[in-house]
Design a protein around this motif. Structure first.
Motif, PDB file in Angstrom:
ATOM      1  N   HIS A   1      10.522 -19.098  67.924  1.00  0.00           N
ATOM      2  CA  HIS A   1       9.665 -18.946  69.100  1.00  0.00           C
ATOM      3  C   HIS A   1       8.744 -20.162  69.183  1.00  0.00           C
ATOM      4  O   HIS A   1       8.619 -20.937  68.230  1.00  0.00           O
ATOM      5  CB  HIS A   1       8.847 -17.654  69.021  1.00  0.00           C
ATOM      6  N   GLU A   2       8.108 -20.324  70.320  1.00  0.00           N
ATOM      7  CA  GLU A   2       7.180 -21.443  70.477  1.00  0.00           C
ATOM      8  C   GLU A   2       6.071 -21.368  69.426  1.00  0.00           C
ATOM      9  O   GLU A   2       5.567 -20.294  69.111  1.00  0.00           O
ATOM     10  CB  GLU A   2       6.575 -21.433  71.884  1.00  0.00           C
TER      11      GLU A   2
ATOM     12  N   SER B   1      13.134 -25.586  67.288  1.00  0.00           N
ATOM     13  CA  SER B   1      12.824 -26.956  66.894  1.00  0.00           C
ATOM     14  C   SER B   1      12.893 -27.041  65.372  1.00  0.00           C
ATOM     15  O   SER B   1      12.558 -26.089  64.658  1.00  0.00           O
ATOM     16  CB  SER B   1      11.435 -27.359  67.370  1.00  0.00           C
TER      17      SER B   1
ATOM     18  N   SER C   1       2.883 -27.397  72.117  1.00  0.00           N
ATOM     19  CA  SER C   1       3.599 -26.404  71.314  1.00  0.00           C
ATOM     20  C   SER C   1       5.041 -26.832  71.095  1.00  0.00           C
ATOM     21  O   SER C   1       5.632 -27.543  71.927  1.00  0.00           O
ATOM     22  CB  SER C   1       3.559 -25.042  72.005  1.00  0.00           C
TER      23      SER C   1
ATOM     24  N   LYS D   1       8.911 -26.168  71.022  1.00  0.00           N
ATOM     25  CA  LYS D   1       9.848 -25.276  71.685  1.00  0.00           C
ATOM     26  C   LYS D   1      10.622 -24.466  70.653  1.00  0.00           C
ATOM     27  O   LYS D   1      10.715 -24.836  69.481  1.00  0.00           O
ATOM     28  CB  LYS D   1      10.797 -26.080  72.566  1.00  0.00           C
ATOM     29  N   ALA D   2      11.181 -23.354  71.104  1.00  0.00           N
ATOM     30  CA  ALA D   2      11.973 -22.522  70.204  1.00  0.00           C
ATOM     31  C   ALA D   2      13.161 -23.308  69.663  1.00  0.00           C
ATOM     32  O   ALA D   2      13.756 -24.121  70.366  1.00  0.00           O
ATOM     33  CB  ALA D   2      12.457 -21.269  70.935  1.00  0.00           C
TER      34      ALA D   2
END
Length: 871
Positions: free
Chosen positions: A426-427, A477, A472, A474-475
């Motif tokens: 998730h972020e 990463s 933030s 990103k999902a």
């Protein structure tokens, strides 16, 4: 005349002796030497006055009370001897309630609940035969819930909660008030006695009935008779103020509620439906007995009637949960199966360019995801419910992705490139608790966009986030890359904040997922490690040295080495059945074994640590969990030899020797082979179980023809026929190629093990649209199994019958193909095994996925299995 006088004196009201029927009164002993059983009390003065005084018993004369207790006992004995046998028997019956106190009746239900929870189930069932009072307390559903959990069995609490909510049928207040007093469902519940005004007693006559003076007694709605322990008169159906038995509660409201259709349900006193834990415990014991005795039925995916659903090539990865199973294959597809119908749930998921080597899925509505890794170095996310491709991490590694695990925070992957990578799901912002903490002294490297929280003050961090200077992540990463192994990282497990990895360099490493530091390194295997499992207390691994080993997670000590396979152990899963709060019990058990070891050494016994125990002449060390001081190989472990756990613990391991072993514990706590299963046998049994009589007759005819054709090639001595999965010659060659490219065959120089990376290039993998279709048996013309007839000497067999034809013949350990003299490669090498409370599922070189179902079709066990979870 003297006898008449005595008789008259005994009949006078002031001398007539009557035994009270009130609880708590205990008769005095007849002599000082009389010994009372445990639970009795000979001090009647300790009882309350209300238990000693009775309105229908005359007080004794003063001259009797003035005597000593011994004299009164002698007087009573002489008086009783003057009575007839019939009268004396009546007196004894009236005295029995005073002498025999039932502790279950006297003690509150909460206390007996705690007492009974320490007893074995067999002892409890025997004790439940004592009386209705005992039975009602012992068959309390809550008690058996505690016993179930203490066995180390797990249960799906969400499924139970949903099940109870669906079947709950609480009675309305109107219905409750309108039913008769004697039908109260809470008749056996403990209640406080109602206090009534003293004037109410004035309305009672001498016979106990209400007088006709017009006074009205109190409202009895919702109340019931509070019977004393010794009150055996009018209310014989009331045994005690305590927990009502399931049968009593059920019968009392049967005329108001629809009958329960299953023994899995029981009614509570308020009329709602709850799960019957007594029945649940019984069915779990029956299921575990099937595991112990090896009673099972076989099944396969796909159903034999639908061979077109099958994978085109061998299956490397499987995972099942509830009614769903997801598989990944060398045919580059991911498939979702319905275990109830044995059919595909939706179309195969296509997106990988090479073999699918690993996967994990979560069918819950919150996740609804499948994540798969491949030889093409990529990781793909799929929507479980629809099969939609959600996201792809291209070039996630520099080589094949051999394994992956995820939770709600992270995705962790490992690869043939010797690295482990951590990705966010998730972020993430730097102020999030799941953001990585950079540790420069560890073996982890971090991308440039990861902020070092050690170099920035908290207030500056907040300001940078607010100003948009720090964005933030990103999902999915990359958070960090962990290096430390000297060979391919074949397997890994994720548990909490720890990652456990196993490599071809013969080492197991434990890493911190937040900063990438290596916490400990475990050694012991003699060759590369192919699989690993971690349950927060133990690390279980399988290796190319043909062994399964168990390590203590805290100390790193090896506590067991299981030897039973004769080839690489490719997959392992264990369930130890630890009851709640088992850490202290395991520590004390390990300390007891360690104390016995030091004591034996002080006494001069030949006990040593480490490899020296294996070199002693005349003694073979047992490292499968024996507690003999001569077998102890490590000191300081926090778990006992063998790993501890309950008596229901089991380990299931699969190997390239084409067998699956189920390990159980013997009476001494050491691991022993309970059953040896074979994928090929399961496939044959599953296929035969779904064939018609005509198809079975056709198969038998074909088997005889094949045996006749193989006779000139076979060895002179008769050889047993080993039933193998149905594969054509082309499929056998594909398996040969698979063995050369995709199996963890160690190099001869360093014995490192590498899990199959899949084809090295696109040309070496048969795609589903070309060679895969040509080599699969289902590409041939088929006919229904019911219409199968005995064919000519060697025609292409029907698809339904081909599934059960044993092609190769085994002579010793060599497999010979009927059309060539050289030995064929194994066709049932096991790649993945998973088990739960009910079944084992296996993936192998054979495109069919097979399973062993230990419920054996029993309807009661099947109904209860919806709540069972593994050990």
């Amino acid at each position: 005349m003297e006898e008449d006088t005595g008789s008259d004196s005994l009949s006078r009201p002031d001398l007539r002796l009557q035994a009270t029927t009130f609880a708590g009164y205990t008769a005095p002993s007849l002599s000082p030497a009389f010994k009372l059983d445990e639970g009795y009390s000979d001090d009647t003065r300790s009882q309350s006055d209300k238990d000693l005084v009775s309105d229908n018993v005359m007080s004794l004369p003063e001259w009797v009370l003035a005597q000593s207790e011994a004299d009164r006992a002698e007087f009573a004995y002489s008086l009783l001897r003057s009575l007839s046998t019939t009268t004396l028997a009546g007196v004894v019956d009236r005295l029995n309630p005073l002498l025999h106190m039932d502790p279950v009746v006297k003690l509150p239900p909460e206390l007996t609940f705690q007492i009974f929870s320490y007893l074995e189930p067999r002892t409890l069932l025997t004790a439940s035969l004592a009386s209705r009072s005992w039975r009602s307390r012992i068959l309390d559903s809550g008690l058996w819930r505690v016993l179930y959990i203490d066995e180390g069995w797990r249960v799906d609490t969400r499924a139970i909660r949903n099940f109870e909510q669906e079947h709950a049928e609480a009675l309305s207040p109107q219905t409750r008030r309108s039913r008769p007093r004697h039908s109260e469902p809470d008749l056996g519940e403990p209640k406080l006695k109602k206090r009534v005004p003293p004037s109410w007693y004035d309305t009672r006559g001498a016979d106990g009935q209400g007088s006709s003076n017009g006074k009205v007694g109190p409202d009895n709605e919702g109340d019931h008779h509070m019977a004393d322990a010794s009150d055996r008169g009018t209310h014989t159906s009331i045994e005690k103020p305590g927990l009502a038995s399931p049968s009593l509660a059920h019968n009392s409201i049967a005329f108001l509620q629809p009958p329960l259709k299953s023994s899995l349900l029981t009614r509570t006193p308020n009329g709602s439906v709850r799960v019957n834990w007594v029945h649940l415990y019984k069915q779990r014991r029956r299921l575990e007995a099937n595991w112990h005795h090896g009673r099972y039925t076989n099944f396969q995916l796909p159903h034999p009637s639908y061979p077109e659903d099958a994978h085109q090539e061998c299956v490397y990865a499987i995972q099942f949960q509830g009614k769903w199973l997801v598989s990944g294959s060398r045919d580059r597809t991911v498939r979702v199966w319905d275990l109830e119908t044995k059919r595909l749930w939706h179309r195969p998921l296509r997106g990988h360019l090479k073999s699918v080597l690993c996967l994990q899925f979560d069918p819950s509505p919150e996740e609804d995801v499948i994540i798969s890794g491949s030889s093409d170095k990529s990781v793909i996310l799929w929507k479980f419910s629809t099969g939609q491709k959600l996201h792809q991490i291209t070039n996630a590694h520099a080589d094949s992705v051999l394994n992956l695990k995820f939770d709600h925070r992270y995705l962790v992957t490992c690869s043939k490139d010797r690295t482990v990578k951590v990705w966010n799901r998730h972020e993430l912002l730097p102020n999030d608790e799941n953001y990585p903490r950079i540790c420069n002294s560890g073996g982890a490297s971090y991308p440039s966009y990861i902020v070092d929280l050690n170099d920035i003050a908290p207030n500056m961090l907040e300001a940078s986030i607010a100003n948009g200077q720090i964005k933030s992540l990103k999902a999915y990463s990359l958070l960090m890359t962990v290096e430390g192994h000297g060979a391919a990282v074949n397997a890994m497990q994720l548990n909490g904040d720890e990652i456990v990895t196993a490599s071809g360099d013969r080492m197991i490493k434990v890493w911190n997922i937040r900063n990438g530091t290596c916490l400990k390194t475990l050694m012991g295997h003699e060759k590369g490690i192919a699989c690993v499992q971690f349950d927060s207390r133990r690390i279980i691994s399988g290796s190319n040295d043909n062994t399964v080993r168990i390590y203590d997670h805290i100390s790193g000590a090896e506590v067991a080495c299981l030897r039973g396979h004769n080839n690489l152990v490719r997959t392992v899963q264990a369930g130890f059945g630890d009851p709640p709060g088992a850490d202290e019990a395991l520590r004390m058990e390990a300390l007891e074994v360690e104390t016995a070891f030091w004591k034996a050494q002080q006494e001069g016994a030949p006990v040593h640590l480490g490899p020296s125990a294996l070199r002693r002449a005349g003694y073979q060390s047992n490292t499968a969990g024996s507690r003999d001081p001569r077998d102890i190989r490590a000191i300081g472990a926090k778990i006992p030899p063998g790993g501890g756990g309950s008596s229901w613990a089991r380990i299931v391991s699969g190997s390239y020797d084409e067998s699956i072993l189920i390990w159980h514990k013997d009476r001494d706590g050491a691991w022993t082979i309970g059953h040896r299963l074979r994928q090929a046998d399961a496939a044959v049994n599953a296929a035969r179980g779904n064939l018609s009589d005509a198809a079975r007759a056709a198969i038998q005819a074909q088997v005889r023809q094949l045996q006749a054709a193989q006779a000139p090639v076979a060895a002179p001595a008769p050889a047993p026929v080993v039933q193998q999965p149905a594969t054509t010659q082309n499929n056998t060659q594909a398996a040969d190629q698979d063995t050369a490219e995709d199996t963890p065959t160690p190099p001869a120089t360093n014995n490192n093990t590498q899990i199959p990376p899949g084809p090295q290039d696109g040309s070496s993998a048969t795609g589903p649209s070309t060679a895969g279709t040509a080599t699969h048996p289902t590409s041939q013309p088929t006919q229904p199994a019911a219409q199968a007839t005995a064919p000519a000497p060697m025609p292409p067999p029907p698809a339904a019958a081909a599934a059960a034809i044993p092609h190769p013949i085994a002579v010793g350990h060599q497999l010979h193909h009927p059309h060539r003299n050289r030995a064929t490669p194994p066709t049932s090498r096991v790649f993945k095994v998973q088990f739960d409370s009910r079944k084992i599922v296996c993936a192998s070189v054979d495109p069919r996925i097979v399973g062993w179902d230990f419920a054996c079709g029993d309807e009661e066990i099947l109904e209860a299995c919806q709540f069972f979870r593994g050990l």
